[in-house]
Write an enzyme that holds these catalytic residues in place. Structure first.
Site, short mmCIF file in Angstrom:
data_model
loop_
_atom_site.label_atom_id
_atom_site.label_comp_id
_atom_site.label_asym_id
_atom_site.label_seq_id
_atom_site.Cartn_x
_atom_site.Cartn_y
_atom_site.Cartn_z
N SER A 1 15.15 -12.58 6.77
CA SER A 1 15.92 -13.12 5.64
C SER A 1 15.87 -12.14 4.48
CB SER A 1 15.34 -14.47 5.21
OG SER A 1 15.83 -14.77 3.91
N HIS B 1 19.74 -12.11 8.28
CA HIS B 1 20.01 -13.44 7.74
C HIS B 1 20.25 -13.32 6.23
CE1 HIS B 1 19.65 -17.86 7.79
NE2 HIS B 1 18.99 -17.75 6.65
N ASP C 1 21.14 -15.30 2.80
CA ASP C 1 21.09 -16.62 2.16
C ASP C 1 21.96 -16.66 0.92
OD1 ASP C 1 19.14 -18.16 3.76
OD2 ASP C 1 17.81 -16.51 3.23
N MET D 1 23.37 -18.78 -2.09
CA MET D 1 23.06 -20.01 -2.85
C MET D 1 23.90 -20.03 -4.12
SD MET D 1 18.92 -20.03 -2.59
CE MET D 1 18.06 -19.50 -1.10
N HIS E 1 24.07 -17.70 5.91
CA HIS E 1 23.64 -19.10 5.70
C HIS E 1 24.14 -19.55 4.32
CE1 HIS E 1 19.83 -21.87 5.02
NE2 HIS E 1 20.96 -22.56 5.07
N MET F 1 24.38 -21.95 1.45
CA MET F 1 23.79 -23.11 0.75
C MET F 1 24.63 -23.34 -0.50
SD MET F 1 19.83 -22.07 1.39
CE MET F 1 20.31 -20.41 1.86
N MET G 1 16.60 -26.61 9.33
CA MET G 1 15.70 -26.16 8.26
C MET G 1 14.29 -26.69 8.49
SD MET G 1 17.57 -24.23 6.34
CE MET G 1 16.24 -23.84 5.20
N ASP H 1 14.70 -22.09 10.22
CA ASP H 1 14.63 -21.31 8.98
C ASP H 1 13.62 -21.92 8.02
OD1 ASP H 1 15.18 -19.74 6.76
OD2 ASP H 1 17.27 -20.41 6.54
C1 DX5 Z 1 15.43 -20.80 2.25
C2 DX5 Z 1 16.20 -19.76 3.03
C3 DX5 Z 1 15.37 -19.00 3.99
C4 DX5 Z 1 14.21 -18.24 3.40
C5 DX5 Z 1 13.18 -18.04 4.45
O1 DX5 Z 1 16.31 -21.61 1.57
O2 DX5 Z 1 17.24 -20.39 3.75
O3 DX5 Z 1 16.18 -18.17 4.80
O4 DX5 Z 1 14.55 -17.03 2.84
O5 DX5 Z 1 12.09 -17.40 3.90
P1 DX5 Z 1 10.62 -17.64 4.45
O6 DX5 Z 1 10.58 -17.09 5.84
O7 DX5 Z 1 9.78 -16.85 3.50
O8 DX5 Z 1 10.34 -19.10 4.40
ZN ZN Z 2 18.33 -19.19 5.28
#
Ligand code: DX5
Ligand code: ZN
Length: 216
Positions: A6, A31, A33, A35, A64, A66, A135, A173
């Site tokens: 990630s 990956h 993220d 947001m 991903h 969010m 999740m 994740d």
């Molecule tokens: C959280 C993200 C994850 C996060 C995972 O909302 O979707 O992808 O970065 O990080 P770790 O492995 O540190 O929990």
């Molecule tokens: Zn993620």
């Protein structure tokens, strides 16, 4: 087991070279993220940033989302070079239409469920899906503690997919590391996202190799 580092845990000042470093370390997917500060209480980056770093690797981009209105931005993320787009079933967008929109770009479509959402919520869409992300922490931040009870959903979704004869990639994740990856593997997980455990390791290639070696 496949590993998707990630990028949330990378050094954003040099995101391109962090991607190259993960490529060399043996990442199966990158990956990313996204947001929006509304669906989750944190803000990261959007399609322009993904587009800017896309050329640094040929490893597939697992995006991903969010965000509250994923449907509105699917074209942008597909154009930016996403290979897989997952969005939250709890978002405001119509699920079926959003899956169809992703698939119209000939890329993989997936849904994500938060810790409070039941496995059964994805069942009506399984036939259309390539990918399901479960999740194992509340979305929003890296570095949280893994919640093993959610692996049950992986088992349920796998069983349902088998029942309808559908091949689905199951990803988890949040909080994945050496202490829990074997449990995930045994539950049937295909892909583990790993932020902290890969990026904060002294040697990321070794960290990925160790995670994979535990899955037997
Ligand atoms: C959280 C993200 C994850 C996060 C995972 O909302 O979707 O992808 O970065 O990080 P770790 O492995 O540190 O929990
Ligand atoms: Zn993620």
């Amino acid at each position: 087991m496949q590993i998707a580092p990630s990028l949330l845990s990378c050094d954003f000042a040099v995101m391109g070279s962090e991607i190259e470093r993960m490529d060399r370390a043996g990442a199966d997917y990158m990956h990313l993220d996204v947001m929006d500060g509304d669906f989750v209480p944190n803000l990261t980056f959007g399609a322009p940033v993904i587009k800017a770093v896309r050329g640094y690797t040929s490893v597939p981009f697992d995006v991903h989302l969010m965000i509250s209105n994923p449907l509105k931005y699917i074209d942008d993320f597909a154009d930016a070079g996403a290979d897989i787009i997952t969005f939250h079933i709890e978002s405001k967008s119509p699920v079926k239409e959003t899956i169809e929109k992703i698939k119209s770009h000939n890329i993989k479509a997936g849904v994500v469920i938060k810790p409070n959402t039941m496995a059964e919520a994805v069942f009506p869409y399984l036939e259309m899906l390539d990918w399901v992300l479960v999740m194992t922490v509340e979305p929003g931040f890296g570095g949280q503690k893994f919640m093993a009870q959610h692996l049950d959903k992986v088992r349920k979704i796998k069983a349902q997919a088998k029942k309808i004869n559908k091949e689905i990639t199951l990803e988890i994740d949040g909080g994945v590391g050496e202490s829990n990856i074997k449990e995930a593997f045994d539950a049937g997980v295909d892909v583990c996202v790993a932020g902290t455990s890969v990026f904060k390791a002294p040697d990321s290639a070794q960290a990925i190799a160790n995670l994979k070696a535990l899955c037997r």
